[in-house]
Write an enzyme that holds these catalytic residues in place. Structure first.
Site, PDB file in Angstrom:
ATOM      1  N   HIS B 142       0.871  -1.168   0.000  1.00  0.00           N
ATOM      2  CA  HIS B 142       0.000   0.000   0.000  1.00  0.00           C
ATOM      3  C   HIS B 142       0.917   1.230   0.000  1.00  0.00           C
ATOM      4  O   HIS B 142       2.037   1.161   0.510  1.00  0.00           O
ATOM      5  CB  HIS B 142      -0.829  -0.061   1.294  1.00  0.00           C
ATOM      6  CG  HIS B 142      -1.888   0.990   1.442  1.00  0.00           C
ATOM      7  ND1 HIS B 142      -1.599   2.296   1.781  1.00  0.00           N
ATOM      8  CD2 HIS B 142      -3.227   0.918   1.333  1.00  0.00           C
ATOM      9  CE1 HIS B 142      -2.735   2.981   1.870  1.00  0.00           C
ATOM     10  NE2 HIS B 142      -3.744   2.167   1.595  1.00  0.00           N
ATOM     11  N   ASP B 219       3.067  -4.385   7.879  1.00  0.00           N
ATOM     12  CA  ASP B 219       1.787  -3.680   7.814  1.00  0.00           C
ATOM     13  C   ASP B 219       0.688  -4.738   7.931  1.00  0.00           C
ATOM     14  O   ASP B 219       0.449  -5.500   6.994  1.00  0.00           O
ATOM     15  CB  ASP B 219       1.707  -2.920   6.483  1.00  0.00           C
ATOM     16  CG  ASP B 219       0.295  -2.410   6.184  1.00  0.00           C
ATOM     17  OD1 ASP B 219      -0.592  -2.563   7.044  1.00  0.00           O
ATOM     18  OD2 ASP B 219       0.089  -1.863   5.085  1.00  0.00           O
ATOM     19  N   GLN B 222      -4.620  -5.548   6.930  1.00  0.00           N
ATOM     20  CA  GLN B 222      -5.588  -6.483   6.348  1.00  0.00           C
ATOM     21  C   GLN B 222      -5.477  -7.864   6.969  1.00  0.00           C
ATOM     22  O   GLN B 222      -6.193  -8.777   6.574  1.00  0.00           O
ATOM     23  CB  GLN B 222      -5.372  -6.579   4.824  1.00  0.00           C
ATOM     24  CG  GLN B 222      -5.482  -5.269   4.079  1.00  0.00           C
ATOM     25  CD  GLN B 222      -6.877  -4.684   4.107  1.00  0.00           C
ATOM     26  OE1 GLN B 222      -7.865  -5.375   4.390  1.00  0.00           O
ATOM     27  NE2 GLN B 222      -6.987  -3.406   3.832  1.00  0.00           N
ATOM     28  N   LYS B 245     -10.586  -0.926  10.451  1.00  0.00           N
ATOM     29  CA  LYS B 245     -10.736  -2.095   9.590  1.00  0.00           C
ATOM     30  C   LYS B 245     -11.091  -3.336  10.401  1.00  0.00           C
ATOM     31  O   LYS B 245     -11.159  -4.435   9.876  1.00  0.00           O
ATOM     32  CB  LYS B 245      -9.450  -2.332   8.800  1.00  0.00           C
ATOM     33  CG  LYS B 245      -9.140  -1.204   7.801  1.00  0.00           C
ATOM     34  CD  LYS B 245      -7.991  -1.560   6.907  1.00  0.00           C
ATOM     35  CE  LYS B 245      -7.358  -0.366   6.233  1.00  0.00           C
ATOM     36  NZ  LYS B 245      -8.151   0.195   5.144  1.00  0.00           N
ATOM     37  N   CYS B 383      -4.865   2.569  -3.473  1.00  0.00           N
ATOM     38  CA  CYS B 383      -3.630   3.119  -2.901  1.00  0.00           C
ATOM     39  C   CYS B 383      -2.482   2.144  -3.104  1.00  0.00           C
ATOM     40  O   CYS B 383      -1.629   1.977  -2.219  1.00  0.00           O
ATOM     41  CB  CYS B 383      -3.785   3.452  -1.412  1.00  0.00           C
ATOM     42  SG  CYS B 383      -4.947   4.767  -1.116  1.00  0.00           S
TER      43      CYS B 383
END
Lengths: 158, 425
Positions: B142, B219, B222, B245, B383
């Site tokens: 991202h 990261d 997700q 999220k 993104c």
């Protein structure tokens, strides 16, 4: 909103068979318009007869969504043969229609462009329809590049 | 009103500690936002990778905090300030337990994952990265895990290197040994790709990086909402994610870091709450986590994140992962039946994200038409422009599923895609 209002046959037709699509070698006005958020990118090339201030010929190339491509295609049809001043008036009226500031009813200049009135109800798609028009505006003003984002954002004045 | 009546006017909300035997329809019914129609069609919310929705229990927790517990944290001597501080620090302990951090002090509250990456870039990168050094990112990142490192490289004269990916959207981890060198200062990788759903082999990447003594930032935006994440088992040096999220509010995220790294870092922002003593000659910083939490934090969002974690745990992360795998399988199979659709990202190990293109139709047209049938998806570059460039598309349409989605949502998507086909012929 009825989907068919937005994706009318005429828009779908222009998307599939864009008019005045391609390069224009003898053009003396060029601009590249880009929407970095969705990747829509069009080049508008026009031949302006400077003595008369008239758009003798115009073509566009590039790629994008159905709304932007049909807008570019129909725009070329509507401004071809018009004076630069008349084209600028049309650019402004089209922009006003898309931002809900002009009621297309009773306007006899917009003619077939009224099929885009439904886009005004989908603010996230307004930039798609207006991108080719702002690119034309930039070309006529001698500006070579515009973007829907950043310092040349044509919506920045809103 | 009597004092008693006043106290009853706002009642502490009921919570359920265990939903392990609830049906998915019972759980779905707890999400008020899903009980609406768009243009006369029931809402099928399939944009969970962008932001998830909030169950009533989390909404109630936010209301209760604001109604009964709010004050500033870490400073007052009065009862409310203590209540707010308790709620705030309890949430930190929940976060630590949720990701198995050894100590809640290693869980820094940020505005979101983006701020977490930027905090590490400023606090660690600007202190330790020098001219000629290298930072490794991946082709699946991202923008939030690319741009801060680019900014650092530009400032320091360092170089950004990229782990490439295959056409299927899998990282070519075999390339990592050739990228790692004694100049490498950090490896930055997403646990799960937001654009394609690929679950990346972060354990392998971390092991390889550590063999060179290089720390790894993961990261986890997700990943955390969809699977059990254990930062110690991963041996991640930094791990960032966002609250919105995972059924929590916007404006809150977590930066987990190893203690020695966090302690060696410079503060990100100066201000109140991050200091031990201040004189005009010198300031002594507070210990972690407060060193990195200058100013009044987003207390409400922190409390909401804590409630979201309680909610997810009441269902069970393993159960959530199984449910989403089932939905992904069903949706993938239904979409594959449509010969006018191409799925982008076909790694065998995927989270519940399906990126696709409707052949000959721009993703924004797809998104608009789907919306008029109540189906909310994302259309764009997510993104992750380098991912789009690598796949040779300007954008994709993306359906991302959460545990509260159901087969009806998938069927609505399929029906709406048929409409796209009908319109564009």
């Amino acid at each position: 909103m009825n989907l068919r209002n937005l994706y009318q046959e005429v828009i779908l037709d222009h998307n599939k068979n864009p008019r005045n699509f391609g390069e224009l070698e003898e053009a003396n006005r060029h601009a590249q318009g880009h929407n970095p958020l969705c990747g829509d990118s069009y080049e508008i090339a026009a031949l302006v007869v400077d003595d008369e201030g008239r758009i003798e010929d115009i073509r566009f190339s590039g790629k994008g969504c159905a709304i932007s491509k049909a807008a570019a295609s129909m725009m070329t049809q509507h401004v071809k043969g018009k004076t630069v001043d008349d084209a600028e008036t049309l650019i402004e009226e089209f922009r006003q229609m898309l931002t809900g500031k002009l009621d297309p009813e009773g306007n006899d200049r917009l003619r077939h462009l009224k099929v885009f009135a439904g886009v005004a109800q989908r603010p996230e798609r307004v930039k798609c329809a207006v991108l080719p028009w702002h690119t034309l505006h930039a070309a006529l003003e001698g500006q070579e590049e515009i973007s829907t984002e950043g310092e040349h954002d044509p919506f920045g004045e809103e | 009103m009597t004092l008693n009546e006043l106290e009853q006017a706002v009642a502490e909300p009921r919570t359920h500690a265990d939903r392990s035997d609830w049906t998915w329809e019972q759980i779905r019914a707890e999400f008020p936002v899903l009980r609406q129609s768009i243009d006369g069609h029931p809402l099928s919310y399939l944009d969970n990778a962008a932001s998830s929705q909030m169950p009533q229990e989390v909404i109630d927790r936010l209301t209760w905090y604001q109604s009964a517990e709010h004050s500033n944290v870490h400073r007052g001597v009065h009862t409310l300030s203590q209540k707010a501080t308790d709620a705030y620090e309890k949430a930190r302990e929940k976060v630590a337990r949720f990701i198995n951090a050894p100590d809640s002090a290693q869980c820094i509250f940020t505005r979101g994952a983006t701020e977490g990456v930027n905090l590490v870039m400023h606090g660690w990168g600007r202190k330790f990265v020098e001219e000629g050094d290298e930072i490794i990112v991946t082709a699946l990142e991202h923008h939030a895990n690319i741009v801060p490192w680019q900014m650092l490289c530009e400032e320091k004269g360092a170089t950004l290197k990229v782990i490439p990916m295959t056409d299927a959207g899998e990282l070519v981890v075999d390339e990592l040994p050739t990228l790692l060198s004694d100049k490498t200062k950090m490896v930055c990788v997403s646990h799960v790709s937001n654009a394609l759903g690929t679950v990346n082999p972060v354990e392998d990447i971390i092991e390889q990086a550590h063999a060179h003594g290089v720390p790894v930032l993961v990261d986890g935006c997700q990943a955390v909402p969809h699977m059990k994440v254990d930062v110690q088992a991963l041996d991640a040096d930094f791990y960032v994610f966002s609250g919105h999220k995972m059924c929590g509010p916007t404006g809150i995220g977590i930066l987990y870091g190893k203690r020695e790294l966090l302690e060696a870092m410079n503060p990100f922002m100066g201000g109140g709450d991050m200091i031990r003593t201040v004189t005009f000659e010198k300031t002594e910083y507070a210990p972690i986590p407060h060193k990195f939490e200058a100013g009044t934090p987003s207390i409400l969002a922190v409390v909401g994140l804590g409630a979201a974690i309680d909610y997810l745990e009441s269902i069970g992360m393993d159960r959530i992962a199984r449910r989403e795998a089932e939905l992904l399988e069903y949706a993938t199979q239904r979409i594959e039946e449509l010969d006018f659709i191409r799925i982008l990202g076909t790694a065998p190990n995927k989270a519940s994200v399906i990126s696709f293109e409707v052949l000959g139709v721009h993703p924004h047209d797809v998104g608009t038409i789907l919306d008029t049938e109540g189906v909310a998806i994302r259309a764009g570059h997510h993104c992750a422009q380098p991912v789009m460039d690598r796949l040779g598309v300007p954008a994709t349409a993306r359906a991302s599923l959460a545990f509260y989605n159901n087969k009806d949502d998938v069927d609505a998507l399929i029906g709406a895609l048929q409409t796209v086909k009908d319109i564009f012929g």
